[in-house]
Every structure is written in structure tokens, then in C-alpha cells.
Motif scaffolding. Structure first.
Motif, PDB file in Angstrom:
ATOM      1  N   ILE A  41      -1.254   5.118   4.090  1.00 41.86           N
ATOM      2  CA  ILE A  41      -2.299   6.146   3.981  1.00 41.86           C
ATOM      3  C   ILE A  41      -2.595   6.784   5.338  1.00 41.86           C
ATOM      4  O   ILE A  41      -2.993   7.939   5.388  1.00 41.86           O
ATOM      5  N   ALA A  42      -2.379   6.060   6.425  1.00 41.41           N
ATOM      6  CA  ALA A  42      -2.540   6.659   7.750  1.00 41.41           C
ATOM      7  C   ALA A  42      -1.505   7.767   7.948  1.00 41.41           C
ATOM      8  O   ALA A  42      -1.832   8.856   8.447  1.00 41.41           O
ATOM      9  N   GLU A  47      -0.245  13.722   7.744  1.00 43.85           N
ATOM     10  CA  GLU A  47       0.493  14.806   7.098  1.00 43.85           C
ATOM     11  C   GLU A  47      -0.365  15.587   6.111  1.00 43.85           C
ATOM     12  O   GLU A  47       0.111  16.529   5.484  1.00 43.85           O
ATOM     13  N   GLN A  48      -1.612  15.191   5.943  1.00 44.70           N
ATOM     14  CA  GLN A  48      -2.567  15.812   5.029  1.00 44.70           C
ATOM     15  C   GLN A  48      -2.027  15.857   3.595  1.00 44.70           C
ATOM     16  O   GLN A  48      -2.109  16.863   2.909  1.00 44.70           O
ATOM     17  N   LYS A  49      -1.484  14.705   3.159  1.00 46.84           N
ATOM     18  CA  LYS A  49      -0.963  14.578   1.803  1.00 46.84           C
ATOM     19  C   LYS A  49      -1.876  13.666   0.998  1.00 46.84           C
ATOM     20  O   LYS A  49      -2.571  12.818   1.546  1.00 46.84           O
ATOM     21  N   ALA A  50      -1.824  13.820  -0.318  1.00 47.49           N
ATOM     22  CA  ALA A  50      -2.643  12.998  -1.219  1.00 47.49           C
ATOM     23  C   ALA A  50      -2.025  11.609  -1.368  1.00 47.49           C
ATOM     24  O   ALA A  50      -0.827  11.419  -1.199  1.00 47.49           O
ATOM     25  N   PRO A  52      -0.506   8.798  -3.417  1.00 48.98           N
ATOM     26  CA  PRO A  52       0.145   8.698  -4.731  1.00 48.98           C
ATOM     27  C   PRO A  52      -0.570   7.675  -5.617  1.00 48.98           C
ATOM     28  O   PRO A  52      -1.077   6.660  -5.132  1.00 48.98           O
ATOM     29  N   LEU A  53      -0.589   7.933  -6.902  1.00 43.93           N
ATOM     30  CA  LEU A  53      -1.268   7.043  -7.842  1.00 43.93           C
ATOM     31  C   LEU A  53      -0.631   5.660  -7.894  1.00 43.93           C
ATOM     32  O   LEU A  53      -1.319   4.680  -8.167  1.00 43.93           O
ATOM     33  N   ASP A  54       0.660   5.571  -7.632  1.00 41.18           N
ATOM     34  CA  ASP A  54       1.355   4.291  -7.717  1.00 41.18           C
ATOM     35  C   ASP A  54       1.563   3.630  -6.351  1.00 41.18           C
ATOM     36  O   ASP A  54       2.397   2.744  -6.213  1.00 41.18           O
ATOM     37  N   LEU A  55       0.767   4.011  -5.374  1.00 40.67           N
ATOM     38  CA  LEU A  55       0.947   3.467  -4.025  1.00 40.67           C
ATOM     39  C   LEU A  55       0.727   1.960  -3.989  1.00 40.67           C
ATOM     40  O   LEU A  55       1.479   1.232  -3.332  1.00 40.67           O
ATOM     41  N   TRP A  56      -0.272   1.456  -4.701  1.00 43.25           N
ATOM     42  CA  TRP A  56      -0.505   0.001  -4.701  1.00 43.25           C
ATOM     43  C   TRP A  56       0.673  -0.737  -5.325  1.00 43.25           C
ATOM     44  O   TRP A  56       1.068  -1.805  -4.840  1.00 43.25           O
ATOM     45  N   THR A  57       1.242  -0.182  -6.368  1.00 45.30           N
ATOM     46  CA  THR A  57       2.406  -0.833  -6.982  1.00 45.30           C
ATOM     47  C   THR A  57       3.546  -0.907  -5.987  1.00 45.30           C
ATOM     48  O   THR A  57       4.186  -1.957  -5.838  1.00 45.30           O
ATOM     49  N   GLU A  58       3.790   0.182  -5.286  1.00 48.14           N
ATOM     50  CA  GLU A  58       4.859   0.203  -4.279  1.00 48.14           C
ATOM     51  C   GLU A  58       4.581  -0.819  -3.177  1.00 48.14           C
ATOM     52  O   GLU A  58       5.472  -1.567  -2.765  1.00 48.14           O
ATOM     53  N   CYS A  59       3.343  -0.884  -2.720  1.00 44.15           N
ATOM     54  CA  CYS A  59       2.970  -1.816  -1.647  1.00 44.15           C
ATOM     55  C   CYS A  59       3.064  -3.269  -2.109  1.00 44.15           C
ATOM     56  O   CYS A  59       3.535  -4.135  -1.368  1.00 44.15           O
ATOM     57  N   ASN A  60       2.638  -3.533  -3.334  1.00 45.99           N
ATOM     58  CA  ASN A  60       2.721  -4.892  -3.875  1.00 45.99           C
ATOM     59  C   ASN A  60       4.165  -5.319  -4.111  1.00 45.99           C
ATOM     60  O   ASN A  60       4.514  -6.485  -3.901  1.00 45.99           O
ATOM     61  N   GLN A  61       4.998  -4.387  -4.520  1.00 45.09           N
ATOM     62  CA  GLN A  61       6.417  -4.701  -4.684  1.00 45.09           C
ATOM     63  C   GLN A  61       7.063  -4.948  -3.322  1.00 45.09           C
ATOM     64  O   GLN A  61       7.880  -5.854  -3.178  1.00 45.09           O
TER      65      GLN A  61
END
Length: 85
Positions: A41-42, A47-50, A52-61
Motif C-alpha cells: 500500500i505504500a 503511485e496514487q493507485k487504489a 486492490p480488493l484481493d490484496l489481503w489474499t495475495e499477501c496471505n498467499q
């Protein structure tokens, strides 16, 4: 981060067989996922981007949480409890 708790728990419950409340999560893997989330997220903020809804899934994987939970569950099944009377 407080607003991210529900998303994080939802992702964890999807990845961990039987859910987090039943089987728990390795603290080491959880902190690795949180670190990955914060670093991502930093970068997105710069980059001033939103987010992603699945960011936690990616991080947990990335943190191999499901694999660690499977190992812990397997070890728990093979433990023998000793009761002294």
C-alpha cells in the motif's frame, strides 16, 4: 489498518481450512503478510493507485499462511497428550 481487519480475516478464513477461529494462524506468517500489505500500500500510495480488493489474499498467499496452518494442523493431530493423575 483498523478498516482492513474485516478484509484480512475474511481472506484468512478462506485460506485456512476450518477457519482462523478454529485453527489459528502462525504469528510469523501473519506478520509477514501484514508487512507485505504495508509495503504494497505504500507503493500504491506513491503511485496514487487504489488498493486492490484481493490484496489481503495475495499477501496471505505470499506469506504461505495456508501451508503453515496445514503443517500446524498435521502436527496437532499427531501429538499425544499426557495426563498425570
Amino acid at each position: 489498518m483498523e478498516r482492513q481487519v474485516a478484509s484480512m480475516l475474511s481472506s484468512l478464513n478462506e485460506l485456512v481450512p476450518g477457519g482462523v477461529s478454529r485453527n489459528g494462524v502462525s504469528a510469523r506468517q501473519l506478520f509477514l503478510a501484514i508487512r507485505r500489505f504495508l509495503m504494497t500500500i505504500a507503493e500504491l500510495d506513491i503511485e496514487q493507485k487504489a488498493i486492490p480488493l484481493d490484496l489481503w489474499t495475495e499477501c496471505n498467499q505470499y506469506a504461505l499462511i495456508a501451508e503453515a496452518a496445514a503443517v500446524a494442523s498435521s502436527e496437532k493431530k499427531h501429538r499425544k497428550l499426557k495426563v498425570t493423575l
